[in-house]
Motif scaffolding. Structure first.
Motif, PDB file in Angstrom:
ATOM      1  N   MET A   1       8.142  -2.508 -18.889  1.00 35.76           N
ATOM      2  CA  MET A   1       8.115  -1.348 -17.999  1.00 35.76           C
ATOM      3  C   MET A   1       7.832  -1.801 -16.573  1.00 35.76           C
ATOM      4  SD  MET A   1       5.676   2.037 -18.153  1.00 35.76           S
ATOM      5  CE  MET A   1       4.238   1.177 -17.546  1.00 35.76           C
ATOM      6  N   ILE A   2       8.602  -1.259 -15.658  1.00 36.14           N
ATOM      7  CA  ILE A   2       8.406  -1.574 -14.246  1.00 36.14           C
ATOM      8  C   ILE A   2       7.298  -0.688 -13.675  1.00 36.14           C
ATOM      9  CG2 ILE A   2       9.458  -1.489 -11.961  1.00 36.14           C
ATOM     10  CD1 ILE A   2      10.516  -3.763 -13.499  1.00 36.14           C
ATOM     11  N   ARG A   3       6.361  -1.312 -12.943  1.00 37.47           N
ATOM     12  CA  ARG A   3       5.270  -0.589 -12.289  1.00 37.47           C
ATOM     13  C   ARG A   3       5.468  -0.657 -10.778  1.00 37.47           C
ATOM     14  NH1 ARG A   3       2.795  -4.516 -15.270  1.00 37.47           N
ATOM     15  NH2 ARG A   3       1.521  -5.218 -13.510  1.00 37.47           N
ATOM     16  N   PHE A   4       5.077   0.401 -10.080  1.00 37.19           N
ATOM     17  CA  PHE A   4       5.237   0.497  -8.629  1.00 37.19           C
ATOM     18  C   PHE A   4       3.875   0.548  -7.969  1.00 37.19           C
ATOM     19  CE2 PHE A   4       5.255   3.157  -4.833  1.00 37.19           C
ATOM     20  CZ  PHE A   4       6.270   2.604  -4.076  1.00 37.19           C
ATOM     21  N   TYR A   5       3.691  -0.273  -6.934  1.00 35.38           N
ATOM     22  CA  TYR A   5       2.416  -0.303  -6.234  1.00 35.38           C
ATOM     23  C   TYR A   5       2.637  -0.196  -4.728  1.00 35.38           C
ATOM     24  CZ  TYR A   5       0.743  -2.247 -10.668  1.00 35.38           C
ATOM     25  OH  TYR A   5       0.438  -2.451 -11.990  1.00 35.38           O
ATOM     26  N   ALA A   6       1.882   0.703  -4.101  1.00 34.15           N
ATOM     27  CA  ALA A   6       1.922   0.858  -2.644  1.00 34.15           C
ATOM     28  C   ALA A   6       0.514   1.134  -2.139  1.00 34.15           C
ATOM     29  CB  ALA A   6       2.863   1.996  -2.244  1.00 34.15           C
ATOM     30  N   ASN A   7       0.330   0.982  -0.846  1.00 35.30           N
ATOM     31  CA  ASN A   7      -0.939   1.294  -0.197  1.00 35.30           C
ATOM     32  C   ASN A   7      -1.165   2.803  -0.268  1.00 35.30           C
ATOM     33  OD1 ASN A   7      -2.887   2.026   1.802  1.00 35.30           O
ATOM     34  ND2 ASN A   7      -2.538   0.103   2.868  1.00 35.30           N
ATOM     35  N   GLN A   8      -2.198   3.220  -0.975  1.00 32.58           N
ATOM     36  CA  GLN A   8      -2.400   4.649  -1.237  1.00 32.58           C
ATOM     37  C   GLN A   8      -3.064   5.391  -0.081  1.00 32.58           C
ATOM     38  OE1 GLN A   8      -4.232   5.179  -5.169  1.00 32.58           O
ATOM     39  NE2 GLN A   8      -3.182   3.322  -5.852  1.00 32.58           N
ATOM     40  N   ALA A   9      -3.560   4.669   0.911  1.00 34.05           N
ATOM     41  CA  ALA A   9      -4.091   5.327   2.110  1.00 34.05           C
ATOM     42  C   ALA A   9      -2.997   5.568   3.128  1.00 34.05           C
ATOM     43  CB  ALA A   9      -5.198   4.488   2.736  1.00 34.05           C
ATOM     44  N   GLY A  10      -1.899   4.819   3.008  1.00 38.44           N
ATOM     45  CA  GLY A  10      -0.782   5.013   3.915  1.00 38.44           C
ATOM     46  C   GLY A  10      -0.488   3.802   4.775  1.00 38.44           C
ATOM     47  N   TYR A  11       0.701   3.809   5.361  1.00 39.27           N
ATOM     48  CA  TYR A  11       1.161   2.726   6.222  1.00 39.27           C
ATOM     49  C   TYR A  11       1.324   3.238   7.651  1.00 39.27           C
ATOM     50  CZ  TYR A  11       2.463   0.278   1.877  1.00 39.27           C
ATOM     51  OH  TYR A  11       2.460  -0.326   0.654  1.00 39.27           O
ATOM     52  N   LEU A  12       1.100   2.353   8.611  1.00 37.79           N
ATOM     53  CA  LEU A  12       1.289   2.706  10.012  1.00 37.79           C
ATOM     54  C   LEU A  12       2.768   2.675  10.371  1.00 37.79           C
ATOM     55  CD1 LEU A  12      -1.606   0.592  11.561  1.00 37.79           C
ATOM     56  CD2 LEU A  12      -1.581   3.062  11.169  1.00 37.79           C
TER      57      LEU A  12
END
Length: 559
Positions: A1-12
């Motif tokens: 299974m592919i998992r997705f990760y991003a900065n959860q506070a947000g990007y500038l």
């Protein structure tokens, strides 16, 4: 299974933006090793870009195959949704110019919730209000052990609870305060808004008001002879009760040379920073710093600290005080201009080949901050000598920043930790290294240092193999169950926002974690959001403070 990760506070909008796709590196997970097409959509349902998710190999610390989605060229503010080639939603994130400003406010406000010795009123604490705690007096350890009648009582109210317990510790306090004060001095534009604390609306920035609450308590740790007590705790950790229910006898533990030097350093720094707003306090702080230094000079040999038999509160033990003495000499010289401190600064600097660390164990990098950013023009006869010190600090920071970049470059998650470095408080190591990267950027203007500092915050905020944002109540999958006596005991379902937790630990020491984490778990995945797991999930003031420094640096948008 592919998992997705991003900065959860947000990007500038103008900053580095890389999300990660991951898949366990197992024989039964036979996803082809090729790049993937990913489409990006805005809040209006419009496709804004198609990106290649570029295969980056196997991350050794997570044992994951990883792909990178670089969408740094996307500047439109709002929510971005990621879809795979078949239209299935992988995940989403936010782009916003206030991402780190909001985060920094939350991280700073968390320190208010650590206040000891005063009621947290609903006006400022909301649902997390609580009554006054720890207002009793303390006695010195020797009097406590001897059960001395009519022992001298010390008024020691105030300050911050150090961590998930109710102790207060000199070295921890000095380190956290330095991170926060230097953050405000270097990035003042990131600290202009009201934190909604009792001192808000004064002329002084709220972050300095919050620090002042801790500093006024710290002054009480100094004894008549100039020495400074190592810590103020009970003999045993409190049970999991609210702070006002902890009635154990508070004890002042004997001085260590680390604590005395840290105290001298932070008071010297505070004395010059607070002159504008609190001149009387500034004068008191400088006097206290000088008295602590004089005591150090009378005690040139290392005096360490060990808990006495029967005591289980934090030890904050160390094997050397040379880095603490270095920091004290630097701050006192920069504050007073007295060449005697420069003599000692030079002597102590000769003993340290890499003066860059800024954690409580090694504070030599804080001496560097003082020399590089706190100093004003010196007398001509001292200028050359001091510049030699500055140059050593400068080169050390740049060399260390390059090493940090090398470590992060080979990580699929861009984190500056080797496989062997996932220990207790691993998030502190990540954040302290991000501080070094920020300093290197300030010194050179090189964008790669800024981008790699951003990558470390991405890791803390969700771009990691667990998918957790390691800041409580920040993000869509944030830690909710920290090892913190207040949040365990307050009867409130929600957790207090803004605390950085310790992070993955491949060698946990608490029973719950040892039981639940199997020995073959990859280091980056050795984490549980379970309150009993104090070696994974505790909070502390000096894990928040480097996050405040880095968030302020990124919020300042120095590119």
């Amino acid at each position: 299974m592919i998992r997705f990760y991003a900065n959860q506070a947000g990007y500038l909008p103008k900053g580095r933006k890389i999300a990660v796709l991951a898949q366990e590196n197992r024989a039964d997970e036979m996803e082809k090793m090729k790049d993937k097409k990913v489409s990006l959509w805005n809040e209006k349902g419009e496709q804004t870009a198609v990106k290649q998710a570029v295969y980056a190999g196997v991350d050794e610390s997570a044992e994951d195959k990883v792909w990178h989605i670089d969408f740094s060229d996307l500047t439109e503010e709002g929510t971005v949704t990621f879809q795979d080639g078949e239209g299935a939603v992988l995940g989403s994130c936010i782009i916003g110019r206030k991402a780190y400003h909001t985060l920094n406010q939350t991280l700073c406000k968390a320190l208010y919730f650590q206040r000891c010795g005063m009621a947290l009123e609903e006006t400022f604490a909301g649902k997390f209000r609580r009554c006054t705690c720890h207002t009793g007096t303390a006695v010195r350890l020797e009097d406590y052990l001897e059960r001395k009648e009519n022992a001298k009582q010390y008024e020691v109210t105030g300050g911050w609870h150090d961590a998930g317990d109710y102790g207060r510790y000199t070295t921890a306090a000095a380190t956290a305060l330095a991170h926060m004060i230097y953050a405000q001095q270097l990035f003042p534009e990131s600290f202009t808004e009201n934190l909604n604390i009792p001192e808000s609306n004064d002329a002084m920035p709220d972050v300095l008001s919050e620090c002042l609450y801790e500093l006024r308590w710290l002054l009480k740790m100094q004894m008549e002879d100039g020495s400074v007590c190592h810590k103020l705790t009970s003999m045993r950790h409190a049970n999991f009760v609210m702070p006002c229910e902890d009635k154990r006898q508070m004890i002042l533990f004997p001085a260590s040379t680390m604590a005395v030097a840290d105290f001298a350093a932070i008071m010297a720094l505070a004395s010059r920073v607070y002159r504008t707003w609190e001149p009387a306090f500034a004068a008191e702080a400088e006097d206290a710093a000088v008295r602590a230094w004089d005591w150090l000079m009378q005690h040139p040999q290392f005096i360490g600290f060990e808990n006495p038999a029967g005591c289980n509160t934090g030890g904050y033990e160390d094997t050397s005080d040379l880095d603490e003495r270095l920091w004290a000499a630097a701050e006192l010289y920069v504050t007073t201009g007295n060449a005697a401190y420069l003599d000692k600064l030079e002597d102590y600097l000769k003993t340290n080949e890499n003066p860059t660390d800024m954690g409580w164990v090694d504070v030599s990098g804080l001496a560097g901050l003082s020399c590089l950013f706190g100093a004003k023009k010196k007398e001509a006869k001292e200028t050359q000598r001091f510049q030699v010190c500055q140059q050593k600090f400068r080169q050390a920071f740049l060399n260390e920043a390059d090493k940090i970049c090398d470590i992060a470059d080979v990580s699929g998650y861009f984190v500056a930790l080797t496989k062997e470095e996932y220990g207790w408080g691993s998030n502190m190591v990540v954040l302290n290294r991000a501080m070094i990267l920020a300093v290197a950027h300030l010194l050179t203007g090189e964008a790669r240092y800024q981008k790699m500092a951003q990558a470390q915050m991405d890791y803390i905020l969700g771009v990691n193999a667990t998918g957790y944002s390691y800041v409580t109540a920040v993000g869509t999958k944030s830690c909710q169950n920290p090892h913190n006596r207040v949040t365990v005991s307050d009867g409130i379902d929600e957790t207090i926002p803004g605390f950085v937790v310790g992070g993955p630990n491949s060698a946990p020491v608490d029973e719950k974690a040892e039981w639940l984490i199997t020995p073959d778990t990859p280091p980056m995945k050795c984490f549980l959001d379970v309150w009993e797991c104090y070696s994974l999930n505790e909070i502390t003031i000096y894990w928040n403070s480097p996050a405040i420094f880095v968030a302020a640096f990124l919020d300042a948008d120095i590119v």
